[in-house]
Write a protein that holds these residues in place. Structure first.
Motif, PDB file in Angstrom:
ATOM      1  N   LEU A  54      15.125 -23.132  28.372  1.00  0.00           N
ATOM      2  CA  LEU A  54      15.830 -24.343  27.961  1.00  0.00           C
ATOM      3  C   LEU A  54      17.337 -24.138  28.023  1.00  0.00           C
ATOM      4  CD1 LEU A  54      13.706 -25.271  24.830  1.00  0.00           C
ATOM      5  CD2 LEU A  54      13.447 -26.121  27.156  1.00  0.00           C
ATOM      6  N   ARG A  55      18.040 -25.202  28.349  1.00  0.00           N
ATOM      7  CA  ARG A  55      19.499 -25.187  28.390  1.00  0.00           C
ATOM      8  C   ARG A  55      20.019 -26.425  27.701  1.00  0.00           C
ATOM      9  NH1 ARG A  55      17.836 -23.685  33.693  1.00  0.00           N
ATOM     10  NH2 ARG A  55      18.248 -21.483  34.006  1.00  0.00           N
ATOM     11  N   PRO A  56      21.176 -26.337  27.050  1.00  0.00           N
ATOM     12  CA  PRO A  56      21.770 -27.548  26.446  1.00  0.00           C
ATOM     13  C   PRO A  56      22.033 -28.592  27.529  1.00  0.00           C
ATOM     14  CG  PRO A  56      22.894 -25.580  25.664  1.00  0.00           C
ATOM     15  CD  PRO A  56      21.978 -25.143  26.770  1.00  0.00           C
ATOM     16  N   GLY A  57      21.720 -29.849  27.211  1.00  0.00           N
ATOM     17  CA  GLY A  57      21.919 -30.929  28.175  1.00  0.00           C
ATOM     18  C   GLY A  57      23.338 -31.468  28.134  1.00  0.00           C
ATOM     19  N   GLU A  58      23.696 -32.174  29.182  1.00  0.00           N
ATOM     20  CA  GLU A  58      25.034 -32.756  29.286  1.00  0.00           C
ATOM     21  C   GLU A  58      25.124 -34.114  28.603  1.00  0.00           C
ATOM     22  OE1 GLU A  58      26.048 -32.848  33.389  1.00  0.00           O
ATOM     23  OE2 GLU A  58      25.872 -30.681  33.639  1.00  0.00           O
ATOM     24  N   GLN A  59      24.024 -34.656  28.100  1.00  0.00           N
ATOM     25  CA  GLN A  59      24.004 -35.989  27.515  1.00  0.00           C
ATOM     26  C   GLN A  59      24.570 -36.053  26.102  1.00  0.00           C
ATOM     27  OE1 GLN A  59      21.278 -34.508  28.869  1.00  0.00           O
ATOM     28  NE2 GLN A  59      21.366 -35.539  30.836  1.00  0.00           N
ATOM     29  N   GLY A  60      24.912 -34.922  25.530  1.00  0.00           N
ATOM     30  CA  GLY A  60      25.505 -34.927  24.203  1.00  0.00           C
ATOM     31  C   GLY A  60      24.761 -34.054  23.219  1.00  0.00           C
ATOM     32  N   HIS A  61      25.122 -34.204  21.962  1.00  0.00           N
ATOM     33  CA  HIS A  61      24.569 -33.384  20.887  1.00  0.00           C
ATOM     34  C   HIS A  61      23.058 -33.556  20.775  1.00  0.00           C
ATOM     35  CE1 HIS A  61      24.532 -31.108  17.213  1.00  0.00           C
ATOM     36  NE2 HIS A  61      23.840 -32.058  16.632  1.00  0.00           N
ATOM     37  N   GLY A  62      22.338 -32.470  20.757  1.00  0.00           N
ATOM     38  CA  GLY A  62      20.890 -32.492  20.598  1.00  0.00           C
ATOM     39  C   GLY A  62      20.118 -32.644  21.890  1.00  0.00           C
ATOM     40  N   ALA A  63      20.799 -32.747  23.023  1.00  0.00           N
ATOM     41  CA  ALA A  63      20.123 -32.906  24.308  1.00  0.00           C
ATOM     42  C   ALA A  63      19.804 -31.542  24.904  1.00  0.00           C
ATOM     43  CB  ALA A  63      20.989 -33.706  25.266  1.00  0.00           C
ATOM     44  N   TRP A  64      18.599 -31.403  25.432  1.00  0.00           N
ATOM     45  CA  TRP A  64      18.143 -30.150  26.041  1.00  0.00           C
ATOM     46  C   TRP A  64      17.453 -30.442  27.353  1.00  0.00           C
ATOM     47  CZ3 TRP A  64      19.383 -25.476  24.097  1.00  0.00           C
ATOM     48  CH2 TRP A  64      19.926 -25.467  22.806  1.00  0.00           C
ATOM     49  N   GLU A  65      17.503 -29.486  28.275  1.00  0.00           N
ATOM     50  CA  GLU A  65      16.864 -29.597  29.577  1.00  0.00           C
ATOM     51  C   GLU A  65      15.950 -28.399  29.783  1.00  0.00           C
ATOM     52  OE1 GLU A  65      20.141 -29.763  32.281  1.00  0.00           O
ATOM     53  OE2 GLU A  65      20.764 -31.750  31.581  1.00  0.00           O
ATOM     54  N   CYS A  66      14.760 -28.667  30.295  1.00  0.00           N
ATOM     55  CA  CYS A  66      13.798 -27.609  30.589  1.00  0.00           C
ATOM     56  C   CYS A  66      13.819 -27.340  32.081  1.00  0.00           C
ATOM     57  CB  CYS A  66      12.402 -28.029  30.146  1.00  0.00           C
ATOM     58  SG  CYS A  66      11.139 -26.796  30.548  1.00  0.00           S
ATOM     59  N   ALA A  67      14.111 -26.104  32.462  1.00  0.00           N
ATOM     60  CA  ALA A  67      14.162 -25.740  33.874  1.00  0.00           C
ATOM     61  C   ALA A  67      12.764 -25.614  34.470  1.00  0.00           C
ATOM     62  CB  ALA A  67      14.924 -24.431  34.050  1.00  0.00           C
ATOM     63  N   ALA A  68      11.752 -25.368  33.650  1.00  0.00           N
ATOM     64  CA  ALA A  68      10.400 -25.178  34.160  1.00  0.00           C
ATOM     65  C   ALA A  68       9.748 -26.486  34.597  1.00  0.00           C
ATOM     66  CB  ALA A  68       9.541 -24.490  33.108  1.00  0.00           C
ATOM     67  N   CYS A  69       9.855 -27.536  33.779  1.00  0.00           N
ATOM     68  CA  CYS A  69       9.193 -28.801  34.117  1.00  0.00           C
ATOM     69  C   CYS A  69      10.183 -29.900  34.498  1.00  0.00           C
ATOM     70  CB  CYS A  69       8.305 -29.268  32.970  1.00  0.00           C
ATOM     71  SG  CYS A  69       9.173 -29.784  31.475  1.00  0.00           S
ATOM     72  N   ASN A  70      11.480 -29.564  34.496  1.00  0.00           N
ATOM     73  CA  ASN A  70      12.529 -30.490  34.931  1.00  0.00           C
ATOM     74  C   ASN A  70      12.594 -31.745  34.058  1.00  0.00           C
ATOM     75  OD1 ASN A  70      14.697 -30.769  36.673  1.00  0.00           O
ATOM     76  ND2 ASN A  70      13.578 -32.182  37.978  1.00  0.00           N
ATOM     77  N   ARG A  71      12.326 -31.594  32.767  1.00  0.00           N
ATOM     78  CA  ARG A  71      12.413 -32.710  31.839  1.00  0.00           C
ATOM     79  C   ARG A  71      13.603 -32.518  30.914  1.00  0.00           C
ATOM     80  NH1 ARG A  71       6.263 -32.468  31.267  1.00  0.00           N
ATOM     81  NH2 ARG A  71       5.577 -34.386  32.241  1.00  0.00           N
ATOM     82  N   ALA A  72      14.117 -33.631  30.419  1.00  0.00           N
ATOM     83  CA  ALA A  72      15.194 -33.600  29.431  1.00  0.00           C
ATOM     84  C   ALA A  72      14.680 -34.274  28.169  1.00  0.00           C
ATOM     85  CB  ALA A  72      16.422 -34.329  29.961  1.00  0.00           C
ATOM     86  N   PHE A  73      15.092 -33.764  27.007  1.00  0.00           N
ATOM     87  CA  PHE A  73      14.694 -34.352  25.743  1.00  0.00           C
ATOM     88  C   PHE A  73      15.814 -34.196  24.746  1.00  0.00           C
ATOM     89  CE2 PHE A  73      13.223 -29.998  25.877  1.00  0.00           C
ATOM     90  CZ  PHE A  73      13.528 -29.488  24.635  1.00  0.00           C
ATOM     91  N   GLN A  74      15.714 -34.911  23.644  1.00  0.00           N
ATOM     92  CA  GLN A  74      16.767 -34.876  22.635  1.00  0.00           C
ATOM     93  C   GLN A  74      16.152 -34.637  21.264  1.00  0.00           C
ATOM     94  OE1 GLN A  74      19.230 -38.357  22.495  1.00  0.00           O
ATOM     95  NE2 GLN A  74      20.863 -37.275  21.478  1.00  0.00           N
ATOM     96  N   LEU A  75      16.788 -33.762  20.489  1.00  0.00           N
ATOM     97  CA  LEU A  75      16.375 -33.485  19.119  1.00  0.00           C
ATOM     98  C   LEU A  75      17.332 -34.181  18.168  1.00  0.00           C
ATOM     99  CD1 LEU A  75      15.732 -29.661  19.354  1.00  0.00           C
ATOM    100  CD2 LEU A  75      14.092 -31.507  19.611  1.00  0.00           C
ATOM    101  N   LYS A  76      16.787 -34.719  17.089  1.00  0.00           N
ATOM    102  CA  LYS A  76      17.632 -35.429  16.131  1.00  0.00           C
ATOM    103  C   LYS A  76      17.101 -35.197  14.732  1.00  0.00           C
ATOM    104  CE  LYS A  76      19.320 -40.025  15.053  1.00  0.00           C
ATOM    105  NZ  LYS A  76      19.278 -41.454  15.416  1.00  0.00           N
ATOM    106  N   PHE A  77      17.977 -34.820  13.826  1.00  0.00           N
ATOM    107  CA  PHE A  77      17.625 -34.670  12.422  1.00  0.00           C
ATOM    108  C   PHE A  77      17.631 -36.050  11.785  1.00  0.00           C
ATOM    109  CE2 PHE A  77      19.021 -34.023   7.985  1.00  0.00           C
ATOM    110  CZ  PHE A  77      17.928 -33.316   7.538  1.00  0.00           C
TER     111      PHE A  77
END
Length: 60
Positions: A18-41
């Motif tokens: 996993l790598r931090p995404g460019e979409q902002g705080h809480g965004a992550w990118e998975c290099a294995a499945c090429n998906r992006a997701f966001q975590l939020k408290f």
């Protein structure tokens, strides 16, 4: 408290690449499945866990 909480694995494929995404705080990118997701408290729950007499946790 740390600046950013990092997930340990992708919620879609389970991979750990996993790598931090460019979409902002809480965004992550998975290099294995090429998906992006966001975590939020969202906040704290108003009701917590209560102990039952036998020591088990139970949602109240």
């Amino acid at each position: 408290m740390s600046e950013r909480a990092a997930p340990f694995h992708c919620p879609y494929c389970g991979d750990e690449d996993l790598r931090p995404g460019e979409q902002g705080h809480g965004a992550w990118e998975c290099a294995a499945c090429n998906r992006a997701f966001q975590l939020k408290f969202l906040g704290l729950l108003t009701r917590g866990l209560a102990r039952t007499p036998d020591g088990e946790d139970e949602a109240t």
